[in-house]
Design an enzyme around this catalytic site. Sequence first.
Site, PDB file in Angstrom:
ATOM      1  N   ASP A   1     -17.261  -7.021 -18.334  1.00  0.00           N
ATOM      2  CA  ASP A   1     -18.887  -6.906 -18.736  1.00  0.00           C
ATOM      3  C   ASP A   1     -19.421  -8.077 -19.394  1.00  0.00           C
ATOM      4  O   ASP A   1     -19.665  -7.861 -20.560  1.00  0.00           O
ATOM      5  CB  ASP A   1     -18.756  -5.682 -19.479  1.00  0.00           C
TER       6      ASP A   1
ATOM      7  N   GLU B   1      -7.926  -4.371 -21.820  1.00  0.00           N
ATOM      8  CA  GLU B   1      -8.368  -3.190 -21.196  1.00  0.00           C
ATOM      9  C   GLU B   1      -7.702  -3.185 -19.634  1.00  0.00           C
ATOM     10  O   GLU B   1      -8.240  -2.737 -18.800  1.00  0.00           O
ATOM     11  CB  GLU B   1      -9.746  -2.894 -21.055  1.00  0.00           C
TER      12      GLU B   1
ATOM     13  N   TYR C   1     -14.278   4.319 -28.175  1.00  0.00           N
ATOM     14  CA  TYR C   1     -15.752   4.519 -27.940  1.00  0.00           C
ATOM     15  C   TYR C   1     -16.019   6.045 -28.092  1.00  0.00           C
ATOM     16  O   TYR C   1     -17.039   6.545 -27.677  1.00  0.00           O
ATOM     17  CB  TYR C   1     -16.600   3.810 -27.015  1.00  0.00           C
TER      18      TYR C   1
ATOM     19  N   GLU D   1     -12.219  -3.037 -30.381  1.00  0.00           N
ATOM     20  CA  GLU D   1     -13.513  -2.624 -30.052  1.00  0.00           C
ATOM     21  C   GLU D   1     -13.809  -1.144 -30.695  1.00  0.00           C
ATOM     22  O   GLU D   1     -13.227  -0.662 -30.228  1.00  0.00           O
ATOM     23  CB  GLU D   1     -13.821  -2.819 -28.425  1.00  0.00           C
TER      24      GLU D   1
END
Length: 659
Positions: A179, A470, A530, A565
Amino acid sequence: MLYPQSNDSRIVFSLDGVWDFRTAGEDSYPAAWAGAPLPEPVPMAVPGSYNDQNDELNLRAHYGWVVYQRSFAVPSRLMAGQRTMLRFDATTHAADVYVNGQLLGSHFGGFLPFEFDVTDVLRSGENLLTVAVDNRIGSSTLPVGNDAGTAFMGSDNANVPAVAEAKKHARRQNLPNFDFFNFAGLNRHVELYTTPASAYIADITMTTTRLVDVAADARTAASAVIAYDVTLDGTESDDSVPPSEQTVMSMSDSAASDNQAVTDNGRRVNIAILDSAGTVVAGITAGFSREGDGSVKASGDIVIENARLWNPGAAYLYTAVVTVSADGPDDESHIIDEYRQPFGIRSVEVSGTQFLINGKPFYFKGFGKHEDSYFHGRGTDDVLNVKDVSLIHWLHANSFRTSHYPYAESMYDLCDREGIVIIDEVPAVGMGWPQYANPLVAERHREAIRDMIARDKNHPCVVMWSIANEPGLDGEGDRPRLAYDYFRPLYELAHACDPQNRPVTLVCCQNDYLSDITERTMDVVCINRYYGWYNLSGDLDAACYALNIELDFWESIGKPVMFTEYGADTIEGIHGTHGEMFSEEFQRDYYARINAEIDKRPWFVGEQLWNFADFATFQGIIRVEGNRKGILTRDRQPKMAAHWLRERWNGIPDYGYKG
Ligand code: E9O
């Protein structure tokens, strides 16, 4: 690989500037361009990504090769008898390098330095330097690209016949499985530098191995033992003899003047340790010996009394002035080569559920970052780095992760000096199941780990290595085991490569943490989560509930755990009384709610949010002008959450936050 340095024995010539540039083919470039001036070139600044420097060419969409070229002349009188190297701090992602039409070699991997010996290649007068650079990413590259389908979180109506048909005719393009925009080109500095030819310092390692009587505030120690290791190379470096006796100097001696330890061939190294004021505080003179692997080294210990320690927020740097000399036929001592290596004295270790720096429990406050800015793309930009470091101080943050690749060397120098802590990450991002079975990926991954640690080992700011971001770790059947079998040897490799044996981590994505058997084996569990954004979207009550269920699991593992994150896309200027997703209020509330939960867990040792600033990404339906999870905009203006975090972090000490 030592960073090029100018001194009495070495010269550095920058090859930065405005080069000639042409786009080339998807799979190749014209052979004729390697040795002759490029036809109708456009200007292109180096260092800098090419993508945003020329709008007519639509370089954001470019796929494949480009060719850079410039000519240069060198003062041959100054370089006679020297070894001359051509160094690239990084080219993204693959490069073929030619001088005067001769291929010097190729390099693969976009974020670490490489160099070529051009001693016998350069001629007097103008030399033509041509660099062909390939930006293609795929299932065998790091970072990983998708060979088909869509880019990271891309959308597709795969079963619509018209879509399937259109894809067959679509232009080829990079489909990053990560990303961030695939900025490419000569992203970092290019230099020519010299060293002496017959014998030169090839490497220096300075490692704190013991601290004696560390003061309660960790600012000083009664003494520090520093292991030094100096590697000598060159055409005449191999006529060494077994090590002679070493002479450890006391602080009162002048290191530079002690020449007692001498090898039979007279070659010896002197290391003078300077404090930050430039005063010699310790030193040593030693001979070289040949190691089992054929390298020629001098190694041993230097003791520094009343050592000043490097700490987050309170940096202190020493400089090792390393001088190699030998007696000439006249019996006079002659300096052969020298290098000034800055280093810091500090310890790092994981103990139980704590992350200790200088024996004190450290709490990470910060973010993942990117090398990313308008116009420059991923190009090295010291103005930006200085600005970012000042913003890190303004936020009362103390750390960041070099997501998702090693950054340019000058950023680490800045962080050494400014007392900012770094988690250093290799470009292993976007990895999934196919990669684990691909031996080429594994080899490139090992190479990236080895090269990153070799480059960054002396930086006191680096406190942990991250071997991937990740990757797929969870799932059905043998997947968790496959992931473990792939990553465990890399974890061990990172430890083996690091003379300081710093902690090693693997940054793990929101996943089924129960089936993942790899993350829990890392020294520090680093989790990207998240709750409230990618799942349970907008519902912060449910997000906190879910987070606590997961935190109960990690509590049972008994390791230090931290966020690497967590965040929410936020468009500056969008507001709402109830703080809905994308508003500045939501981002602030998200951090306030999630942080309140992790504050209850003493083994939760850090909060590195996502992201320091908005950044460019591949275009797609969930990216409006890039990823907007920055607490700062891309041009570094604070969103509401930045003010809130600034206040929170001002109240959180670097050491001892949770006792
Ligand atoms: C990697 C980072 O480079 N982590 C991503 C960040 C993001 O903002 C990205 O910029 O997207 C988050 C990955 C989260 C995956 C959650 C899975 C749920 C999918 C619907």
